[in-house]
Design a protein around this motif. Structure first.
Motif, PDB file in Angstrom:
ATOM      1  N   ALA A 110     -10.093  -7.792  33.942  1.00 52.20           N
ATOM      2  CA  ALA A 110      -9.117  -7.693  32.863  1.00 52.20           C
ATOM      3  C   ALA A 110      -9.554  -6.760  31.754  1.00 52.20           C
ATOM      4  N   HIS A 111     -10.810  -6.309  31.788  1.00 58.42           N
ATOM      5  CA  HIS A 111     -11.327  -5.439  30.733  1.00 58.42           C
ATOM      6  C   HIS A 111     -11.434  -4.018  31.290  1.00 58.42           C
ATOM      7  N   THR A 112     -10.443  -3.203  31.034  1.00 63.95           N
ATOM      8  CA  THR A 112     -10.420  -1.835  31.539  1.00 63.95           C
ATOM      9  C   THR A 112     -11.262  -0.940  30.631  1.00 63.95           C
TER      10      THR A 112
ATOM     11  N   GLN B 280     -15.970  -5.045  37.501  1.00 65.45           N
ATOM     12  CA  GLN B 280     -16.432  -4.422  38.735  1.00 65.45           C
ATOM     13  C   GLN B 280     -17.751  -3.692  38.529  1.00 65.45           C
ATOM     14  N   LEU B 281     -17.982  -3.107  37.362  1.00 67.61           N
ATOM     15  CA  LEU B 281     -19.260  -2.458  37.113  1.00 67.61           C
ATOM     16  C   LEU B 281     -20.392  -3.473  36.991  1.00 67.61           C
ATOM     17  N   VAL B 282     -20.121  -4.616  36.376  1.00 67.75           N
ATOM     18  CA  VAL B 282     -21.155  -5.652  36.283  1.00 67.75           C
ATOM     19  C   VAL B 282     -21.487  -6.192  37.668  1.00 67.75           C
ATOM     20  N   PHE B 283     -20.449  -6.388  38.507  1.00 65.22           N
ATOM     21  CA  PHE B 283     -20.691  -6.845  39.876  1.00 65.22           C
ATOM     22  C   PHE B 283     -21.515  -5.820  40.651  1.00 65.22           C
TER      23      PHE B 283
ATOM     24  N   ARG C  61     -25.087   2.742  43.228  1.00 62.63           N
ATOM     25  CA  ARG C  61     -24.141   1.622  43.396  1.00 62.63           C
ATOM     26  C   ARG C  61     -23.083   1.637  42.300  1.00 62.63           C
ATOM     27  N   LEU C  62     -23.476   1.932  41.074  1.00 65.25           N
ATOM     28  CA  LEU C  62     -22.509   2.030  39.982  1.00 65.25           C
ATOM     29  C   LEU C  62     -21.573   3.220  40.180  1.00 65.25           C
TER      30      LEU C  62
ATOM     31  N   LEU D  89     -14.977   4.660  44.073  1.00 65.06           N
ATOM     32  CA  LEU D  89     -14.272   4.064  45.208  1.00 65.06           C
ATOM     33  C   LEU D  89     -13.614   2.736  44.870  1.00 65.06           C
ATOM     34  N   GLY D  90     -13.828   2.223  43.687  1.00 69.32           N
ATOM     35  CA  GLY D  90     -13.199   0.969  43.321  1.00 69.32           C
ATOM     36  C   GLY D  90     -13.954  -0.222  43.844  1.00 69.32           C
TER      37      GLY D  90
END
Length: 374
Positions: free
Chosen positions: A98-100, A126-129, A84-85, A91-92
């Motif tokens: 805001a934290h790249t 997005q990685l935490v999600f 998943r990560l 794929l985004g």
């Protein structure tokens, strides 16, 4: 050589043929934990659910081959989180951030692939999600693995209604395939280690894979022969009207149960979910009772659903009900936000509700140390 009897907590006797826990109780307990896991993305609560399932498995599993499947499902859950990560990175994700963390080379896609991207900016949000989402699916897999490790599939098959016996045989054979394969892999790895041969690497995996597949084929032939010797597939003649009524009741009941379950799991369908679930259950039970006329099999010493089975199943159902109720009172605690990015907090009373799932570790009969074939 002296033998040592395994002692359990007060009130939990050693398991025997007469007091063994009903296999269906373990599945109800595990599905209750899985339902609770589906109601939250809080990694602390999900980790607590996995810990509760692992503690009960460690306390009450036997040495049978299927009892080793919990570790395999746990590793599978870790693989799911990793995939998943990885997919989120490549794929985004629609989650703004805001934290790249890094920026990958982006591949230009045609116009018909709008909404999909390859590469580009990867944010912490997005990685935490993705981690939260993968952890929820991993917890569901671990709960299923706990049921596989604790419930004897042969006893579960014997307890099925007569109308579901044929489908139950296929399901039990499928459920025992993976645990037996895991046991074969462990046995072959031990044999190679004793002979001084490597157990890691591509070559070793290929050399282990062929005997594992050969053993699976031999078990399939043995199962087919034993089923044929026992007269599997023989059915009694029933009137066509009874068959059509049975099919209509069973199909309608299963559809109602699916719709009711979806309503209970979805936030929007809680009002109609419970009535549909009860209606579907009543129709399905009526269809199964009619469909049982086709089966000519008999049960030898059927398993009893006793008080301990009610406690085990009730603990899982209580965890599911309490977490579902907590989702309406404290949705932020069960589903922490990732935008803005904050550390998840442990809600106390949902965590205490999950601990109710530990009850089987204290009330279920303690299995003996030796391999059990109850």
């Amino acid at each position: 050589m002296p033998t040592y009897e395994r002692k359990g907590p007060r009130g939990a006797p050693e398991a025997r043929r007469g007091n063994a826990l009903h296999a269906g109780a373990w599945w109800v307990w595990a599905l209750g934990l899985a339902t609770a896991a589906s109601r939250t993305t809080n990694p602390l609560l999900l980790a607590l659910i996995v810990a509760v399932a692992g503690y009960v498995v460690a306390a009450r599993r036997t040495t049978a081959p299927w009892a080793r499947s919990y570790g395999a499902f746990l590793r599978l859950g870790l693989v799911v989180i990793g995939l998943r990560l990885l997919f989120s990175t490549l794929l985004g994700s629609p989650v703004p951030g805001a934290h790249t963390l890094l920026t990958l080379p982006e591949v230009a896609l045609p116009a018909w692939a709008q909404g999909i991207r390859l590469g580009g900016r990867v944010s912490a949000e997005q990685l935490v999600f993705a981690f939260y989402d993968g952890a929820k699916l991993a917890a569901l897999l671990v709960c299923v693995g706990a049921a596989n490790a604790l419930a004897n599939p042969a006893r579960l098959l014997k307890s099925l209604p007569a109308a579901l016996y044929e489908a139950g045989v296929a399901v039990v054979v499928a459920m025992t395939f993976a645990p037996n394969m895991v046991a074969d892999v462990g046995r072959l790895r031990t044999a190679r280690r004793l002979r001084g041969r490597p157990t890691g690497g591509v070559k070793a995996v290929l050399q282990i894979g062929l005997p594992v597949l050969e053993g699976a084929l031999e078990r399939s032939v043995a199962v087919a022969a034993s089923m044929d010797a026992r007269g599997y597939g023989r059915t009694a003649q029933v009137p066509p009207a009874v068959r059509r009524t049975t099919n209509a009741l069973t199909l309608g009941g299963l559809l109602g149960m699916c719709a009711g379950t979806y309503g209970l799991l979805a936030a929007e369908g809680a009002v109609f979910g419970l009535p549909l679930l009860f209606l579907g259950l009543a129709l399905a039970l009526a269809g199964l009772r009619l469909g049982g006329r086709r089966s000519v099999r008999t049960r030898y010493r059927p398993d009893r659903w006793g008080g301990r089975a009610w406690l085990v199943a009730g603990s899982g159902a209580a965890v599911a009900a309490l977490l579902s109720y907590a989702g309406t009172l404290d949705p932020e605690g069960l589903r922490p936000a990732v935008v803005p990015l904050v550390a998840p907090a442990l809600p106390l009373w949902p965590a205490a509700a999950i601990l109710v799932g530990l009850l089987p570790a204290f009330v279920a009969p303690v299995p003996p140390e030796e391999a059990s074939s109850l």
